[in-house]
Design a protein around this motif. Structure first.
Motif, PDB file in Angstrom:
ATOM      1  N   VAL A 168      36.864  41.303  44.650  1.00 42.89           N
ATOM      2  CA  VAL A 168      36.683  40.693  43.337  1.00 42.89           C
ATOM      3  C   VAL A 168      35.660  39.560  43.413  1.00 42.89           C
ATOM      4  O   VAL A 168      34.773  39.432  42.556  1.00 42.89           O
ATOM      5  CB  VAL A 168      38.025  40.173  42.788  1.00 42.89           C
TER       6      VAL A 168
ATOM      7  N   ASN B 100      32.167  40.853  43.648  1.00 40.06           N
ATOM      8  CA  ASN B 100      31.623  41.252  42.350  1.00 40.06           C
ATOM      9  C   ASN B 100      31.137  40.042  41.559  1.00 40.06           C
ATOM     10  O   ASN B 100      30.157  40.135  40.816  1.00 40.06           O
ATOM     11  CB  ASN B 100      32.678  42.020  41.550  1.00 40.06           C
TER      12      ASN B 100
ATOM     13  N   SER C 154      37.060  44.634  37.724  1.00 40.53           N
ATOM     14  CA  SER C 154      37.671  44.506  39.054  1.00 40.53           C
ATOM     15  C   SER C 154      38.879  43.579  39.015  1.00 40.53           C
ATOM     16  O   SER C 154      39.852  43.789  39.741  1.00 40.53           O
ATOM     17  CB  SER C 154      36.641  43.996  40.070  1.00 40.53           C
TER      18      SER C 154
END
Length: 461
Positions: A287, A290, A371
């Motif tokens: 996460v 991202n 995500s």
């Protein structure tokens, strides 16, 4: 003259202050991160996100305490090719960041030249030489180099996140495969015990037929049931071999047998119903990776905008030269050239570049947001899987106790001609199915713990 200088300085100050406002640093945008984990029991409630002892923060050795499993995980962390490649990605990102930092310095080149010219039969040869040392410095007034350097910095962070993500996934994959082997071992024990039971039933049917108390069809059915159980044993053997091969591959080793414990002796955490602190924005390396991709796109937009502004290049040159033979011996020649390039018409490339950069930023934001939601969904799924498997396992344990009695009673009644062979075979098959199903649910409960640990970003220390 003074008035003109004041105007020039004022315009320069405004330009620089505008650039400062235009080319800022990345700040996390608003994103949906609240109430993303459902309560595994109450459909109308969400889990609290304030647990101080976050399960995902535990070192993997504190979660997976089986010594043989720990050895396998250590081997995988040392030899796994994907993890080794992740480390190389970090090395490449560090090299790119170093290059981005050095871009602020001038480039320096040394390019000596020499020539000999001869004109006519009676003329002397002319020797010309030059030993120049030239430099070129791109003055970064409009943030082009700065945004590229910052993009390289977050790219390095993203590669480190990727390495942690690979490590987390690797630890949990090894654990899942290991527990799969333990499940298959237990199922194989059950099947082999049932082999003996069905073999005894077959022998009993043959004995009953010899006394005229059973037909040949009952013997054939018992024999078929025995072969069916043997076929299940062969299928489990194949699955064990395949899982061992997959586990060997994760460790970067040739396929081989795996030393292991038993499913019944595994001790894993079991309190997950309430107060799970997700902290997905900080714990989940994928996460966070991202988000770093989003930051890269942010600086990509900055870079695209900077291309609309002029570029300023300063190029000093110093050379020891005889100026094509006119000066002998040679002397030092110094030169300073400044160049400003302001794009006016670039066939739409600058506008298209900015539009693409902005769309890439929006895509990265959508990926990051998804995500986070996916991580919350994974936590929710792991929790409900654990609770459902626990509930099913308890019910199946009661079912097995009943079915064991049923098998004993049907065998006894058959010997007394008070039951049919179909009841005996059916009772045994039901017992086998229930025992296999319970082992699968016990494994599913263990797997839920592993999946929850991964969903919370564990396994990185």
């Amino acid at each position: 003259m003074k008035t003109r200088n004041i105007i020039i300085l004022s315009l320069a100050a405004l330009t620089l202050s505008g650039c400062k406002a235009l080319y800022g640093t990345y700040e996390r945008p608003e994103v949906v991160s609240e109430n993303i984990v459902r309560d595994p029991v109450d459909d109308r409630s969400m889990l609290l996100q304030t647990d101080s002892a976050n399960f995902g923060n535990l070192p993997w050795r504190s979660v997976f305490t089986d010594p043989q499993l720990q050895v396998l995980i250590e081997k995988a962390l040392t030899n796994n090719p994907n993890l080794l490649n992740a480390a190389l990605n970090i090395d490449m990102a560090e090299a790119q960041l170093k290059a981005a930092k050095l871009a602020f310095l001038p480039s320096v080149a040394f390019a000596p030249q020499g020539s000999i010219a001869h004109f006519g039969e009676h003329s002397k040869s002319t020797l010309a030489y030059s030993l120049p040392l030239s430099a070129s410095w791109n003055v970064d007034l409009f943030g082009n180099l700065l945004s590229q350097k910052r993009a390289a910095q977050v790219a390095l962070l993203q590669m480190r996140d990727y390495q942690l993500s690979v490590q987390t996934s690797l630890v949990c994959n090894v654990a899942n495969l290991y527990y799969t082997l333990l499940m298959l071992d237990r199922q194989q024990e059950i099947v082999r015990d049932m082999q003996g039971l069905t073999k005894d039933t077959w022998e009993m049917m043959k004995l009953q037929m010899s006394f005229g108390r059973a037909r040949s069809t009952s013997v054939q059915s018992a024999e078929a049931a025995y072969y069916s159980v043997m076929a299940q044993d062969a299928d489990i053997k194949r699955q064990i071999r395949e899982v061992e091969n997959s586990l060997s591959l994760l460790m970067g080793e040739p396929a081989h047998g795996i030393e292991r414990g038993t499913l019944d002796n595994q001790a894993l955490p079991s309190e997950f119903a309430t107060g799970v602190g997700i902290q997905l924005l900080s714990n989940r390396p994928d996460v966070h990776a991202n988000e770093m991709a989003l930051a890269q796109c942010f600086y990509g937009v900055e870079t695209a905008r900077s291309r609309f502004y002029p570029s300023i290049t300063i190029s000093p040159t110093g050379a020891f030269t005889n100026s094509n033979g006119m000066v002998n011996p040679g002397k030092i020649l110094l030169q300073l050239v400044g160049q400003l390039t302001q794009p006016i018409f670039a066939r739409g490339q600058l506008v298209a570049g900015l539009r693409v950069a902005e769309d890439q930023y929006k895509q990265a934001y959508n990926t990051w947001q998804n995500s986070i939601l996916s991580a919350g969904s994974e936590v929710s799924n792991a929790l409900v899987q654990y609770n459902a498997s626990e509930e099913k396992s308890q019910l199946e344990a009661k079912q097995i106790d009943v079915l064991k009695k049923n098998v004993e009673h049907t065998q006894m009644l058959f010997k007394q001609s008070s039951s049919t062979y179909l009841e005996v075979i059916t009772a045994q098959q039901q017992l086998l199915n229930a025992e296999i199903s319970k082992v699968q649910d016990d494994f599913s409960k263990v797997q839920a713990v592993v999946n929850l640990y991964y969903a919370l970003g564990g396994g990185v220390n």
